[in-house]
Design an enzyme around this catalytic site. Structure first.
Site, mmCIF file in Angstrom:
data_model
loop_
_atom_site.group_PDB
_atom_site.id
_atom_site.type_symbol
_atom_site.label_atom_id
_atom_site.label_comp_id
_atom_site.label_asym_id
_atom_site.label_seq_id
_atom_site.Cartn_x
_atom_site.Cartn_y
_atom_site.Cartn_z
ATOM 1 N N HIS A 33 0.831 -1.208 0.000
ATOM 2 C CA HIS A 33 0.000 0.000 0.000
ATOM 3 C C HIS A 33 0.875 1.272 0.000
ATOM 4 O O HIS A 33 0.663 2.189 -0.805
ATOM 5 C CB HIS A 33 -0.927 -0.026 1.216
ATOM 6 C CG HIS A 33 -1.822 1.163 1.346
ATOM 7 N ND1 HIS A 33 -3.115 1.166 0.882
ATOM 8 C CD2 HIS A 33 -1.620 2.396 1.891
ATOM 9 C CE1 HIS A 33 -3.670 2.349 1.138
ATOM 10 N NE2 HIS A 33 -2.785 3.113 1.750
ATOM 11 N N GLU A 34 1.850 1.321 0.889
ATOM 12 C CA GLU A 34 2.682 2.533 1.003
ATOM 13 C C GLU A 34 3.527 2.749 -0.246
ATOM 14 O O GLU A 34 3.794 3.893 -0.629
ATOM 15 C CB GLU A 34 3.567 2.470 2.252
ATOM 16 C CG GLU A 34 2.787 2.488 3.568
ATOM 17 C CD GLU A 34 1.840 3.665 3.734
ATOM 18 O OE1 GLU A 34 2.161 4.771 3.257
ATOM 19 O OE2 GLU A 34 0.767 3.485 4.328
ATOM 20 N N HIS B 173 1.675 4.747 -2.629
ATOM 21 C CA HIS B 173 1.786 6.186 -2.338
ATOM 22 C C HIS B 173 3.134 6.743 -2.807
ATOM 23 O O HIS B 173 3.202 7.815 -3.402
ATOM 24 C CB HIS B 173 1.635 6.453 -0.841
ATOM 25 C CG HIS B 173 0.242 6.278 -0.315
ATOM 26 N ND1 HIS B 173 -0.881 6.720 -0.978
ATOM 27 C CD2 HIS B 173 -0.214 5.707 0.848
ATOM 28 C CE1 HIS B 173 -1.962 6.442 -0.256
ATOM 29 N NE2 HIS B 173 -1.590 5.813 0.851
ATOM 30 N N HIS C 267 -5.758 7.319 -2.693
ATOM 31 C CA HIS C 267 -6.639 6.236 -2.260
ATOM 32 C C HIS C 267 -7.697 5.911 -3.306
ATOM 33 O O HIS C 267 -8.187 6.780 -4.020
ATOM 34 C CB HIS C 267 -7.287 6.590 -0.915
ATOM 35 C CG HIS C 267 -6.327 6.432 0.216
ATOM 36 N ND1 HIS C 267 -6.337 7.228 1.342
ATOM 37 C CD2 HIS C 267 -5.299 5.555 0.381
ATOM 38 C CE1 HIS C 267 -5.359 6.843 2.141
ATOM 39 N NE2 HIS C 267 -4.706 5.836 1.586
HETATM 40 N N1 TQI Z 1 -1.557 5.429 6.968
HETATM 41 C C1 TQI Z 1 -2.240 6.255 6.055
HETATM 42 C C2 TQI Z 1 -2.175 5.614 4.646
HETATM 43 O O1 TQI Z 1 -1.098 5.228 4.206
HETATM 44 C C3 TQI Z 1 -1.611 7.631 5.984
HETATM 45 C C4 TQI Z 1 -2.422 8.494 5.087
HETATM 46 C C5 TQI Z 1 -3.635 8.999 5.358
HETATM 47 C C6 TQI Z 1 -2.108 8.889 3.777
HETATM 48 N N2 TQI Z 1 -4.089 9.713 4.279
HETATM 49 C C7 TQI Z 1 -3.183 9.647 3.306
HETATM 50 C C8 TQI Z 1 -1.028 8.657 2.978
HETATM 51 C C9 TQI Z 1 -3.203 10.163 2.032
HETATM 52 C C10 TQI Z 1 -1.040 9.192 1.702
HETATM 53 C C11 TQI Z 1 -2.143 9.921 1.223
HETATM 54 O O2 TQI Z 1 -3.214 5.519 4.037
HETATM 55 S S1 TQI Z 1 -2.293 4.180 7.663
HETATM 56 C C12 TQI Z 1 -3.547 1.259 5.325
HETATM 57 C C13 TQI Z 1 -4.833 0.722 4.864
HETATM 58 C C14 TQI Z 1 -2.354 2.869 6.550
HETATM 59 C C15 TQI Z 1 -3.533 2.361 6.146
HETATM 60 O O3 TQI Z 1 -1.401 3.804 8.693
HETATM 61 O O4 TQI Z 1 -3.614 4.539 8.048
HETATM 62 C C16 TQI Z 1 -2.395 0.678 4.929
HETATM 63 C C17 TQI Z 1 -1.174 2.297 6.161
HETATM 64 F F1 TQI Z 1 -5.136 1.139 3.673
HETATM 65 F F2 TQI Z 1 -4.838 -0.557 4.777
HETATM 66 F F3 TQI Z 1 -5.743 1.046 5.695
HETATM 67 C C18 TQI Z 1 -1.201 1.197 5.333
HETATM 68 CL CL1 TQI Z 1 -2.418 -0.745 3.965
HETATM 69 ZN ZN ZN Z 2 -2.968 5.057 2.142
#
Ligand code: TQI
Ligand code: ZN
Ligand code: CA
Ligand code: ZN
Length: 172
Positions: free
Chosen positions: A129-130, A133, A139
């Site tokens: 996922h990261e 980004h 998203h």
């Molecule tokens: N971290 C968020 C994410 O990576 C951080 C974030 C929020 C973000 N809004 C954003 C990053 C907009 C970029 C753009 O989405 S998290 C998931 C998932 C997170 C969440 O820790 O909430 C994953 C990290 F999608 F599964 F919920 C990894 Cl896989």
């Molecule tokens: Zn994300």
């Protein structure tokens, strides 16, 4: 549907070979070779869908992407929050920073659904996922997509969906 960051930032066309360094590991108990394996697998899923290639480098100064585990405040104004909540964050291209919350019960290289630890989080799923980004995807509204903004703890989701592939292929 997939989405981009505002302004649609990407790695530029002459940068198709990207190097990543796993730099900050003192805050995690996962061993170094397991980390190398997990991140290599996560990057390979995006490489398979694009003409991008990824290689690990030991030298931070050589790296386009830096990966590290941090607890609490770690100098970028986005402090981590302890177990659950925010698991990790990554910045849009071409920043390259990818940080993981050291307080999570990370599971690497074994089946997270069989972990008895409450709140166990699959490292490879979060990495895939990261990396989306890091490459410029925001998203998705498709619940099965890697880039969907939520994941249930104790689950593994590492395969790109058609929506993720379409998103990354329209950028690269
Ligand atoms: N971290 C968020 C994410 O990576 C951080 C974030 C929020 C973000 N809004 C954003 C990053 C907009 C970029 C753009 O989405 S998290 C998931 C998932 C997170 C969440 O820790 O909430 C994953 C990290 F999608 F599964 F919920 C990894 Cl896989
Ligand atoms: Zn994300
Ligand atoms: Ca957290
Ligand atoms: Zn950070």
């Amino acid at each position: 549907l997939y989405a981009y960051f505002p302004g649609e930032p990407t790695w530029p066309p002459f940068r198709r070979d990207l190097r990543y360094a796993i730099t900050a590991t003192s805050e995690t108990s996962i061993d170094r070779s397991t980390l190398s394996d997990v991140f290599a697998r996560a990057f390979s899923r995006w490489a398979a869908a694009t003409n991008l290639r990824f290689a690990e480098t030991a030298s931070e100064s050589d790296a386009d992407i830096t990966i590290g585990f941090y607890a609490g405040s770690h100098g970028d104004g986005e402090p981590f929050d302890g177990p659950l909540g925010t698991l990790a964050h990554a910045f849009s291209p071409t920043d390259g920073r990818f940080h993981l919350d050291a307080a999570e019960a990370w599971v690497a290289g074994s089946d997270v659904s069989r972990s008895s630890t409450t709140g166990a989080v699959d490292l490879e799923s979060v990495a895939v996922h990261e990396i989306g980004h890091l490459l410029g995807l925001g998203h998705s509204s498709v619940p099965d997509a890697i880039m969907y903004p939520t994941i249930r703890t104790g689950t593994r989701k590492v395969e790109l969906e058609a929506d993720d592939v379409q998103g990354i292929q329209s950028l690269y």
